[in-house]
Design a protein around this motif. Structure first.
Motif, mmCIF file in Angstrom:
data_model
loop_
_atom_site.group_PDB
_atom_site.id
_atom_site.type_symbol
_atom_site.label_atom_id
_atom_site.label_comp_id
_atom_site.label_asym_id
_atom_site.label_seq_id
_atom_site.Cartn_x
_atom_site.Cartn_y
_atom_site.Cartn_z
ATOM 1 N N ASP A 1 -15.040 8.951 -3.604
ATOM 2 C CA ASP A 1 -15.808 8.543 -2.428
ATOM 3 C C ASP A 1 -14.883 8.235 -1.246
ATOM 4 O OD1 ASP A 1 -18.147 8.811 -3.848
ATOM 5 O OD2 ASP A 1 -18.379 6.664 -4.257
ATOM 6 N N PHE A 2 -13.745 7.627 -1.537
ATOM 7 C CA PHE A 2 -12.795 7.292 -0.473
ATOM 8 C C PHE A 2 -12.252 8.573 0.171
ATOM 9 C CE2 PHE A 2 -8.761 6.088 1.417
ATOM 10 C CZ PHE A 2 -9.034 4.857 1.986
ATOM 11 N N LEU A 3 -11.960 9.569 -0.654
ATOM 12 C CA LEU A 3 -11.413 10.823 -0.127
ATOM 13 C C LEU A 3 -12.422 11.580 0.731
ATOM 14 C CD1 LEU A 3 -9.339 12.113 -3.177
ATOM 15 C CD2 LEU A 3 -8.471 11.294 -0.990
ATOM 16 N N LYS A 4 -13.708 11.364 0.460
ATOM 17 C CA LYS A 4 -14.730 12.003 1.301
ATOM 18 C C LYS A 4 -14.672 11.459 2.720
ATOM 19 C CE LYS A 4 -17.963 12.823 -2.521
ATOM 20 N NZ LYS A 4 -19.238 12.367 -3.170
ATOM 21 N N VAL A 5 -14.347 10.181 2.849
ATOM 22 C CA VAL A 5 -14.275 9.545 4.173
ATOM 23 C C VAL A 5 -12.902 9.735 4.795
ATOM 24 C CG1 VAL A 5 -14.591 7.388 5.439
ATOM 25 C CG2 VAL A 5 -15.962 7.830 3.389
ATOM 26 N N TYR A 6 -11.850 9.665 3.955
ATOM 27 C CA TYR A 6 -10.473 9.776 4.443
ATOM 28 C C TYR A 6 -9.753 10.898 3.686
ATOM 29 C CZ TYR A 6 -11.700 5.079 6.071
ATOM 30 O OH TYR A 6 -12.331 4.004 6.659
ATOM 31 N N PRO A 7 -10.091 12.149 3.991
ATOM 32 C CA PRO A 7 -9.568 13.285 3.207
ATOM 33 C C PRO A 7 -8.059 13.517 3.339
ATOM 34 C CG PRO A 7 -10.778 14.061 5.130
ATOM 35 C CD PRO A 7 -11.017 12.588 5.051
ATOM 36 N N ASN A 8 -7.425 12.946 4.355
ATOM 37 C CA ASN A 8 -5.996 13.191 4.573
ATOM 38 C C ASN A 8 -5.102 12.112 3.968
ATOM 39 O OD1 ASN A 8 -6.533 15.545 6.108
ATOM 40 N ND2 ASN A 8 -6.991 14.270 7.897
ATOM 41 N N VAL A 9 -5.699 11.225 3.178
ATOM 42 C CA VAL A 9 -4.947 10.131 2.573
ATOM 43 C C VAL A 9 -4.659 10.440 1.103
ATOM 44 C CG1 VAL A 9 -4.963 7.676 1.968
ATOM 45 C CG2 VAL A 9 -5.929 8.425 4.151
ATOM 46 N N LEU A 10 -3.386 10.323 0.707
ATOM 47 C CA LEU A 10 -3.015 10.479 -0.698
ATOM 48 C C LEU A 10 -3.325 9.177 -1.435
ATOM 49 C CD1 LEU A 10 0.504 12.204 -0.495
ATOM 50 C CD2 LEU A 10 -1.689 13.288 -0.950
ATOM 51 N N ILE A 11 -4.110 9.268 -2.502
ATOM 52 C CA ILE A 11 -4.421 8.075 -3.287
ATOM 53 C C ILE A 11 -3.510 8.039 -4.506
ATOM 54 C CG2 ILE A 11 -6.155 6.893 -4.677
ATOM 55 C CD1 ILE A 11 -8.284 7.939 -2.878
ATOM 56 N N ARG A 12 -2.761 6.943 -4.611
ATOM 57 C CA ARG A 12 -1.845 6.760 -5.731
ATOM 58 C C ARG A 12 -2.198 5.465 -6.454
ATOM 59 N NH1 ARG A 12 3.696 6.256 -3.483
ATOM 60 N NH2 ARG A 12 4.287 6.524 -5.663
ATOM 61 N N GLN A 13 -1.914 5.442 -7.734
ATOM 62 C CA GLN A 13 -2.224 4.258 -8.535
ATOM 63 C C GLN A 13 -1.019 3.902 -9.401
ATOM 64 O OE1 GLN A 13 -5.903 2.456 -11.190
ATOM 65 N NE2 GLN A 13 -5.931 4.600 -10.638
ATOM 66 N N GLY A 14 -0.798 2.614 -9.581
ATOM 67 C CA GLY A 14 0.296 2.174 -10.431
ATOM 68 C C GLY A 14 -0.188 1.175 -11.463
ATOM 69 N N TYR A 15 0.630 0.959 -12.475
ATOM 70 C CA TYR A 15 0.311 -0.003 -13.531
ATOM 71 C C TYR A 15 1.563 -0.809 -13.850
ATOM 72 C CZ TYR A 15 -0.107 -1.789 -18.303
ATOM 73 O OH TYR A 15 -0.075 -2.597 -19.405
ATOM 74 N N GLY A 16 1.377 -2.095 -14.001
ATOM 75 C CA GLY A 16 2.485 -2.954 -14.385
ATOM 76 C C GLY A 16 1.981 -4.354 -14.651
ATOM 77 N N LEU A 17 2.888 -5.229 -15.030
ATOM 78 C CA LEU A 17 2.540 -6.609 -15.343
ATOM 79 C C LEU A 17 3.625 -7.527 -14.803
ATOM 80 C CD1 LEU A 17 2.397 -4.866 -18.419
ATOM 81 C CD2 LEU A 17 0.681 -6.627 -18.623
ATOM 82 N N THR A 18 3.309 -8.809 -14.733
ATOM 83 C CA THR A 18 4.338 -9.782 -14.385
ATOM 84 C C THR A 18 5.488 -9.675 -15.383
ATOM 85 O OG1 THR A 18 2.590 -11.270 -13.590
ATOM 86 C CG2 THR A 18 4.768 -12.217 -13.924
ATOM 87 N N GLU A 19 5.142 -9.471 -16.646
ATOM 88 C CA GLU A 19 6.154 -9.455 -17.709
ATOM 89 C C GLU A 19 7.040 -8.212 -17.684
ATOM 90 O OE1 GLU A 19 2.823 -12.139 -19.198
ATOM 91 O OE2 GLU A 19 2.998 -10.304 -18.008
ATOM 92 N N THR A 20 6.634 -7.167 -16.970
ATOM 93 C CA THR A 20 7.493 -5.987 -16.819
ATOM 94 C C THR A 20 8.153 -5.981 -15.444
ATOM 95 O OG1 THR A 20 5.632 -4.625 -16.039
ATOM 96 C CG2 THR A 20 6.129 -4.574 -18.398
ATOM 97 N N CYS A 21 8.021 -7.101 -14.739
ATOM 98 C CA CYS A 21 8.525 -7.217 -13.364
ATOM 99 C C CYS A 21 8.042 -6.028 -12.555
ATOM 100 C CB CYS A 21 10.038 -7.345 -13.330
ATOM 101 S SG CYS A 21 10.664 -7.843 -11.719
ATOM 102 N N THR A 22 6.830 -5.717 -12.808
ATOM 103 C CA THR A 22 5.965 -4.826 -12.057
ATOM 104 C C THR A 22 5.880 -3.417 -12.597
ATOM 105 O OG1 THR A 22 6.791 -6.111 -10.187
ATOM 106 C CG2 THR A 22 4.991 -4.675 -9.767
ATOM 107 N N VAL A 23 6.277 -2.411 -11.836
ATOM 108 C CA VAL A 23 5.801 -1.044 -12.064
ATOM 109 C C VAL A 23 6.336 -0.433 -13.361
ATOM 110 C CG1 VAL A 23 5.660 1.298 -11.137
ATOM 111 C CG2 VAL A 23 5.532 -0.667 -9.596
ATOM 112 N N VAL A 24 5.413 -0.070 -14.263
ATOM 113 C CA VAL A 24 5.720 0.674 -15.480
ATOM 114 C C VAL A 24 5.561 2.164 -15.215
ATOM 115 C CG1 VAL A 24 4.985 1.158 -17.854
ATOM 116 C CG2 VAL A 24 5.022 -1.205 -17.007
ATOM 117 N N CYS A 25 4.446 2.501 -14.590
ATOM 118 C CA CYS A 25 4.154 3.893 -14.264
ATOM 119 C C CYS A 25 3.464 3.953 -12.908
ATOM 120 C CB CYS A 25 3.295 4.554 -15.337
ATOM 121 S SG CYS A 25 1.811 3.622 -15.785
#
Length: 575
Positions: free
Chosen positions: A345-369
């Protein structure tokens, strides 16, 4: 089978283990973008006040000298635990320079959630054994209440300066020293001696003590070393280096809206960004008008968000359309999963924006993937960043080697933290031989480009995530059991369009409880009076005859969640 990062997304070099974070972030010899090629690291999104990267170096030095004088601290004397500072404040452009100044003295920074109640802040002050509390005028009443409860004298309370526009004409009380005053005093003081750390000291010493709810009891202090933060900053930079080089793009202008007490903002935005020469436009908190105005005014290119803000943008599109958001080229989301439908739905409104997602935890001091800009797969949390190893384990403790087979995600990395403060039991349950049990169920899938993507399926741990903030059911249950109307209870998560999830209390009424409506209102107010807003029972209260439990007494939450899901289905609600 150990899953490894794809080498085409970069490799992690040697992570320094004998320097503090401040040296790594401020000295070009450790790989940060050269000062003359860097944007201003921190800019106030409300006033436009900005620090250049060279001004940040000076500011850290001046604050460190002032702190040394104020507290009688010396860089190479005493343990880091003798120099622990709690910070309970809104986002400011002074936060990170202040944090690094504390590190320059070999101290620990323990940032607290700005939405905490006095009781929650008191716990963190006492647990961390903070020697001083730095807050800001808007949060001063709660800070004073918490400090009094914790036995911390007023003389140990200081103010971090915030823009006048936030104060609405209110003058800060003069009885409390400010960071600006400490920095000014530091200018005329002699230079500090250099920190004299040997090999491995940066890996052993705690830099940040962030609090994570865990699965039971009160929030636990997560001991994050200097090397942990340095490692994840390098991992993120290595992961995105090829894309930045191939696109020949200048450093980004990034939104710095998320709470600087949260590991996502603390490391991914406030460390990784400036290390790569990016500019962080800092806002104290989310407010739609200032958010949209700052994007338009500063031509922000990268939005670092959580799903509820993305949902807000879609719901309030009429308001958003009044602003020029054309500078935005990428959106990075974390702290909670972003649904594929919402992303589409977001891309329908903002088609020129790359959507990226990350996963992590406080215990991994953030970004795992993280999603690589050249390998986007909606719904995925991306690929392992350089330096991480991952295993997928079955409930029986057997290693899963096949794709598309769910199990607990277990990871190893130089960014995996030291453990929990004064909690050997929780540390042993979570960490073993450098590996960390995430408590999250994940699946490794092969993407269209032949790369391995991590999909987070469900949480094995019982945490509830409200707008990216963790809520431990056991903490609320323990609180609810002190209410006279509650004989027994369980707290579960139910879906919420705006927050992702919200807590709901399943309660067995006591004999002394009044009518249902009165009891429900009383129970809700009881939580609202003592807990931060994100822990309120927005999902409501339901009465039940008995809480289902296993023979060992463990609450069968899955059964309760299934009952709720069925009730919502029958009512025609969105599941």
């Amino acid at each position: 089978m150990v899953f490894l990062p794809d080498k085409k997304f970069g490799e992690l070099g040697t992570v320094p283990d004998s320097i503090p974070i401040c040296d790594f972030m401020l000295d070009e010899k450790y790989g940060r973008v050269a000062h003359d090629k860097s944007r201003d690291p921190y800019t106030c999104g409300l006033t436009g006040k900005s620090y250049s990267s060279r001004e940040v170096v000076s500011r850290v030095d001046h604050i460190a000298r002032g702190l040394a004088k104020e507290f009688g601290w010396k860089p190479n004397q005493g343990s880091e635990w003798d120099k622990t500072i709690a910070v309970f404040a809104l986002n400011t452009i002074d936060s990170l320079p202040f944090f690094w100044a504390t590190h320059r003295l070999g101290g620990v920074v323990s940032p607290a959630n700005a939405s905490y109640s006095a009781a929650e802040l008191k716990h963190q002050i006492l647990d961390s054994k903070a020697k001083a509390l730095f807050t800001c005028v808007p949060l001063l009443p709660v800070a004073l209440d918490a400090a009094a409860q914790a036995g911390l004298p007023k003389s140990k309370i200081y103010l971090i300066d915030v823009p006048d526009v936030i104060l609405g004409g209110t003058k800060p009380p003069t009885e409390y020293k400010t960071v600006n005053q400490i920095a000014e005093a530091g200018k005329s003081l002699p230079p500090l001696e250099a920190l004299n750390w040997g090999p491995g000291e940066g890996a052993r010493r705690t830099a940040f003590l962030c609090y994570s709810s865990g699965t039971s009891g009160l929030p636990k202090g997560v001991m994050i070393s200097h090397r942990n933060v340095i490692a994840n900053t390098m991992q993120i930079a290595a992961f995105e280096k090829s894309h930045r080089a191939s696109s020949n793009s200048p450093p980004e202008v990034t939104l710095g809206l998320l709470p600087q007490s949260h590991i996502y903002a603390l490391v991914v935005i406030c460390h990784s960004g400036p290390y790569r020469g990016d500019q962080i436009v800092v806002l104290p908190k989310f407010e739609l008008k200032s958010y949209l105005t700052s994007i338009q005014k500063f031509k922000i290119s990268c939005l670092m968000l959580v799903p509820p803000i993305i949902i807000n943008m879609l719901r309030l599109q009429d308001e958003c359309s009044k602003y020029d958001l054309s500078s935005v080229t990428s959106l990075f989301t974390g702290a909670a999963p972003l649904g594929m439908e919402t992303a589409t739905d977001f891309l329908k409104v903002y088609p020129n924006v790359l959507i990226r997602q990350g996963y992590g935890l406080t215990e991994t001091c953030t970004v795992v993937c993280s999603t690589h800009p050249d390998d986007i797969l909606l719904g995925s949390s991306g690929c392992l960043v350089p330096g991480f190893e991952a295993r997928i384990m079955s409930a029986e403790g057997k290693e899963i080697t096949a794709y598309d087979t769910p199990g607990e995600l277990v990871v190893r990395s130089p960014s995996v933290v030291l453990g929990y403060l004064n909690n050997d039991k929780a540390t042993k349950e979570t960490f073993e031989d450098g590996w960390m049990r995430t408590g999250d169920e994940a699946v490794i899938k092969l993407g269209p480009n032949g790369t391995e993507h991590v999909f987070i399926v469900d949480r094995i741990k019982e945490l509830i995530k409200v707008k990216g903030l963790q809520v431990a059911p056991a903490e609320l249950e323990a609180h609810l059991l002190t209410h006279p109307a509650v004989s027994d209870c369980a707290v579960i998560a139910i879906p919420d369009d705006a927050a992702g999830e919200v807590p709901k209390a399943i309660v067995v009424k006591s004999a002394s409880a009044g009518p249902d409506d009165e009891a429900i209102q009383s129970i809700k107010k009881f939580v609202e009076d003592h807990k931060a807003r994100h822990k309120w029972l927005k999902g409501g209260v339901r009465f039940i005859d008995a809480i289902p439990k296993s023979p060992s007494g463990k609450i069968l939450r899955r059964l309760l969640r299934d009952q709720e899901k069925e009730a919502r289905r029958k009512a025609g609600a969105k599941i």
